[in-house]
Each structure stands twice: as C-alpha cells, then as structure tokens.
Design an enzyme around this catalytic site. Sequence first.
Site, PDB file in Angstrom:
ATOM      1  N   CYS A  33       0.800  -1.469  -0.034  1.00  0.00           N
ATOM      2  CA  CYS A  33      -0.454  -0.384  -0.112  1.00  0.00           C
ATOM      3  C   CYS A  33       0.116   1.229  -0.011  1.00  0.00           C
ATOM      4  CB  CYS A  33      -0.686  -0.473   0.851  1.00  0.00           C
ATOM      5  SG  CYS A  33      -1.278   1.355   1.730  1.00  0.00           S
ATOM      6  N   CYS A  36      -0.309   3.923   2.601  1.00  0.00           N
ATOM      7  CA  CYS A  36       0.732   3.151   3.717  1.00  0.00           C
ATOM      8  C   CYS A  36       1.928   3.098   4.626  1.00  0.00           C
ATOM      9  CB  CYS A  36       0.467   1.341   3.738  1.00  0.00           C
ATOM     10  SG  CYS A  36      -1.257   1.353   4.324  1.00  0.00           S
TER      11      CYS A  36
END
Length: 109
Positions: A33, A36
Amino acid sequence: MMDEIIEITKENFKEEVLKSKLPVLLDFWGPRCIPCKRLMPIFEELAAHYAGKVKFCKINTSENRSLTQQFNIMSIPTLHFYKDGTIKKTVRGAISREELEEHLKVILD
C-alpha cells in the site's frame, strides 16, 4: 519498525489494545500500500513524540485477515483511535502529520 510501535496480531490484540492503560492509535496497513508507506514515517515520528502518552500499534492486513475482517476494513490505511478499550474515532486514507495530531486530541483529552 521502531520499538515504540507494537505489531498487533489476533494473539495480542486484546492485551495490547483493548486492555491498554494508555490511549491507542492502531494503524491497519499493508506492505504493498503506497499511502500506507507514506504514512509510516509520520507514524514513527509521532510514536517517538508521544511515547508514554499514546501507544502506537500496527496491524499488517495481509498477515492478519481475521482482525481485518472483524473490523470490516475495506481500505487502507485505516486508523482507529482507542481510549479505554473503545474506538473513539476512525480515519481512512493517508493524512498529514498535522491532521493526525489533530485527530489524536480525541483520545488525549
């Protein structure tokens, strides 16, 4: 990962999050991600800054599918702000350091 950040699994979730004497910021994240990964340095900085005041924890959604499903996590990053074992706020998506600190006030007051 820094010492100030605790990796959460289904085995330690109850003890580290629900029974924590400190407020908890829990980050649902994934290794692929991009948002993230952008949030990680901010999370690490704030974990050091708020050491002893807020417990910073992370759940790798790829490795902890049961917790991810239990909390109906549909997008990452998702942040849960806990106080006294209860979710006080949920924030989805990457946010700035300033926004994250503003959200932390919910569990610090």
